[in-house]
Design an enzyme around this catalytic site. Structure first.
Site, mmCIF file in Angstrom:
data_model
loop_
_atom_site.group_PDB
_atom_site.id
_atom_site.type_symbol
_atom_site.label_atom_id
_atom_site.label_comp_id
_atom_site.label_asym_id
_atom_site.label_seq_id
_atom_site.Cartn_x
_atom_site.Cartn_y
_atom_site.Cartn_z
ATOM 1 N N ASP A 20 0.882 -1.160 0.000
ATOM 2 C CA ASP A 20 0.000 0.000 0.000
ATOM 3 C C ASP A 20 0.918 1.207 0.000
ATOM 4 O OD1 ASP A 20 -1.638 2.146 0.482
ATOM 5 O OD2 ASP A 20 -2.683 1.257 2.192
ATOM 6 N N TYR A 53 -8.889 15.249 -9.437
ATOM 7 C CA TYR A 53 -8.071 14.270 -10.155
ATOM 8 C C TYR A 53 -7.095 14.983 -11.088
ATOM 9 C CZ TYR A 53 -6.868 10.390 -13.262
ATOM 10 O OH TYR A 53 -6.186 9.463 -14.008
ATOM 11 N N LYS A 84 -2.870 14.850 -11.097
ATOM 12 C CA LYS A 84 -2.076 14.438 -12.252
ATOM 13 C C LYS A 84 -1.260 15.608 -12.804
ATOM 14 C CE LYS A 84 -3.072 10.061 -12.666
ATOM 15 N NZ LYS A 84 -1.996 9.028 -12.581
#
Length: 252
Positions: free
Chosen positions: A60, A153, A157
């Protein structure tokens, strides 16, 4: 340990979608591939499906110690590290003004902070070995355009897109190349799930493909091919670049 002459790659987020195809492609290119993801069952299944010199390491990556452990285990098993593909990511949609702070943090924890930590851990190993390396960040066309409901999002990015150029310059003295691929809409299980939830999936697919100059949705193998090139010695003089794998969408 006697160091192998076979190049070694880590692929994060390699238990589904684009990551699986990247792992297949790099293995076909002759690399030893270390896959990582959160699901041991899926990871072991992917590794078995590829076969050959492929191993799975469960991790993780939002655990602050996990990236260093992943690199250390890779070095213990394979003796070297030549390529890191920073592919692990989570999706996020929601009206920007209503997104809870916890969701913002969770998105950045995986898409940005964990990816930075992986870059740092891999970069240190490559610097110590002294023979260079290639780091490929998987970003998105959304790092360059605005789409309603995708702001968080996109920001996660976009940070990786900026990191790519800065890291390329900073790590160049050690011949560590840092590049990115920016996929557009790609036919992954997540895309299929989204499409199936639409009122008229066929019309939606036609509309989405119609907005792309090449008139089709990307396949995961299209993205994997770009990663393969950036990871290869053929790209020895390419660093700081982002390759859009979007059928010409950003060129419009």
């Amino acid at each position: 340990m006697t160091e192998s002459t076979t190049r070694v790659a880590i692929v994060t987020g390699a238990t589904s979608g684009i990551g699986v195809e990247i792992a297949h492609r790099l293995a076909a290119d002759g690399l030893t591939v270390v896959l990582t993801g959160r699901s041991a069952d899926r990871g072991e299944a992917v590794a078995a499906g590829i076969g050959g010199d492929v191993v799975f390491v469960r991790a993780d990556l939002t655990d602050p110690e996990a990236p260093d452990r992943l690199v250390e285990e890779t070095l213990d098993r394979a003796g070297r590290l030549d390529v890191l593909v920073n592919n692990a990511a989570v999706d996020h949609t929601g009206p920007l003004l209503d997104v809870p702070a916890a969701e913002v943090r969770a998105t950045f924890e995986t898409n940005t902070f964990a990816a930075i930590a992986c870059l740092q851990a891999a970069g240190r190993a490559m610097r110590t070995r002294g023979e260079g390396g290639s780091i490929v960040n998987v970003t998105s066309r959304l790092a360059s355009i605005g789409v309603p409901s995708m702001a968080v999002y996109s920001a996660s990015k976009g940070a990786m897109r900026s990191l790519t150029t800065a890291a390329a310059v900073e790590l160049a003295p050690w011949d560590i190349r840092v590049n990115a691929v920016a996929p557009g809409m790609t036919r992954t299980p997540l895309y299929d799930e989204w499409l199936a939830a639409q009122d008229d999936p066929a019309a939606t697919q036609e509309r989405v493909a119609g907005a792309i100059p090449l008139r089709r949705i990307a396949e995961p193998r299209d993205v994997a091919a770009a990663v393969s090139y950036l990871a290869s010695p053929d790209a020895a003089y390419v660093t700081g670049a982002t390759i859009p794998v979007d059928g010409g969408y950003l060129a419009q």
